[in-house]
Each structure stands twice: as C-alpha cells, then as structure tokens.
Write an enzyme that holds these catalytic residues in place. Sequence first.
Site, PDB file in Angstrom:
ATOM      1  N   SER A 147       0.852  -1.190   0.000  1.00  0.00           N
ATOM      2  CA  SER A 147       0.000   0.000   0.000  1.00  0.00           C
ATOM      3  C   SER A 147       0.885   1.236   0.000  1.00  0.00           C
ATOM      4  CB  SER A 147      -0.895   0.019   1.244  1.00  0.00           C
ATOM      5  OG  SER A 147      -1.534   1.272   1.413  1.00  0.00           O
ATOM      6  N   TYR A 160      -1.264  -0.384  10.123  1.00  0.00           N
ATOM      7  CA  TYR A 160      -1.357  -0.891   8.758  1.00  0.00           C
ATOM      8  C   TYR A 160      -0.152  -0.443   7.936  1.00  0.00           C
ATOM      9  CZ  TYR A 160      -3.420  -1.497   4.056  1.00  0.00           C
ATOM     10  OH  TYR A 160      -3.681  -1.850   2.747  1.00  0.00           O
TER      11      TYR A 160
END
Length: 255
Positions: A147, A160
């Site tokens: 990501s 995350y």
Amino acid sequence: MTTSQFSVDGKTAVVTGSSSGIGRAIVERFADDGANVVVTSRSLENVEPVAEEIDAHEGGGALAVECDVTDREAVERLLTETVDAFGSVDVLINNAGASFQAPPAEISENGWKTIVDINLHGTMHCTQVIGGHMRENGGGRIVNVASVAGQRGSRSMSHYGAAKAGVINYTTSVAADWAADDVWVNCIAPGLVATEGVRSQMGVEEDDDAIDRTRADRTIGRPEEVADLAQFLSSPASSYVVGETYTIKGTPRLE
C-alpha cells in the site's frame, strides 16, 4: 506488435484474499487469459461463488480453497490442494490483508498484532510455503500487495502502514535471496482503489463503474487497474524486474 509476453495462459496462480475487491479482479483477469486460479479467503462460502462463476466461462479453471493466511498449517493445505488439482504453482499473489482506522494512541496491542499478523506474517507464511515449492520446481512469480501507506504513512493507519512497509522491505530482501532459484518477487503499492473495504472504512462513495479509465487526472482507481499490473508482474514481460515496488495511485498531488 506481439502481446504474448504479457500472457499468463496455462499458468496456475494462487491469489489470497480473492473473494472480492482487488483479489477477485486478479483471479477473473488471470482466468480470462487462460490461467488456472485458486480463489482463497478465510471463508469458503465467500470464494465458492467466485470460483463457480469463473468455471462457468471459457478460460482457465478455478479452485475454491478456504485458507487463513495467519495459520501455517492452513497455508500448507492450500499448497497441497493446489498441486493435487493443477500439478504445480507458477504464480502467488499475496493479496490477503486487513485494516481499520484508529489514532496511534488508541490502537490496542491485540489490534496491532492482528493487523501485522494478517498483512505481514500472512505474506511470509505463503511466501515460504508456496515459494518453497517454486524454488524446488523450476521457479515462479510472487507478487506482494502492499500500500502507499507503507511507503509514506497515513493518518490513523500507523499499524497498517508499518505492516505494509514490512511487506515492501520483505519483497526486496526475498527477491535478492531467491533470484538464483528463478523466483521473481515484486510488489504493488496501491493508493485508493474503489473496493468495498475502502468505501466502508474511508467513506469513499465512488463506485468503480463510475471511474473513467481514460482520464489521467484522478486519485482513485478500479480493481481491474491493479489486476493489469499484477498480470504484467506475473508474465514474461517483467523478466528484468526483480525486487521492485510499483506505486499505482493516479495523479501526483504536489504541494
């Protein structure tokens, strides 16, 4: 002009987290191109309809397998079922992931461990088990899905972002170690993509069907656009690409 170098026809691809979103777009794309695909997530009832829909159309075959990537034994069963069905594994897409939004001071130890376990440890389990099979059987392609949060951070997503940063570094390190075994390891770092998870967690209302792929000026993509890049990295066209992370996030926003 030839396009055969971009093909995954005849290959067998395991795509984790492929019941919906980016993972589903990848298995559908690969099957359309003639690959056999293994559709897998933690719930068999979520992946069986995807595999059945793929099997109903011409192209590669599909196998539905329930697998929790944080469970090493489950990943080993995933490999066994795949080899029993298709004979080998040529491509692994480590797409399974999870996230939630929370300020850094409010993330519990359990919440932190859960996100790291799924995103980072899950990638490691699948890479070691399925990548080990590739190393012993002539090589293969591994594509990890990270990501942009793992590249530059993101508000309320520190857990995350840290896990995805680990995935990016893990990609580079494993690629260097396994290149001698003809295992290509690369990574994709998407920005905003119109999936159900993004809509529910980040309040993005745009539907993927409303996104115009012919427009350059946008900062949200369609799952199929990530699938395009995944196919490139899984095909002979990317033969000189090893250990790289490709950012796919649309138009730069400069300050």
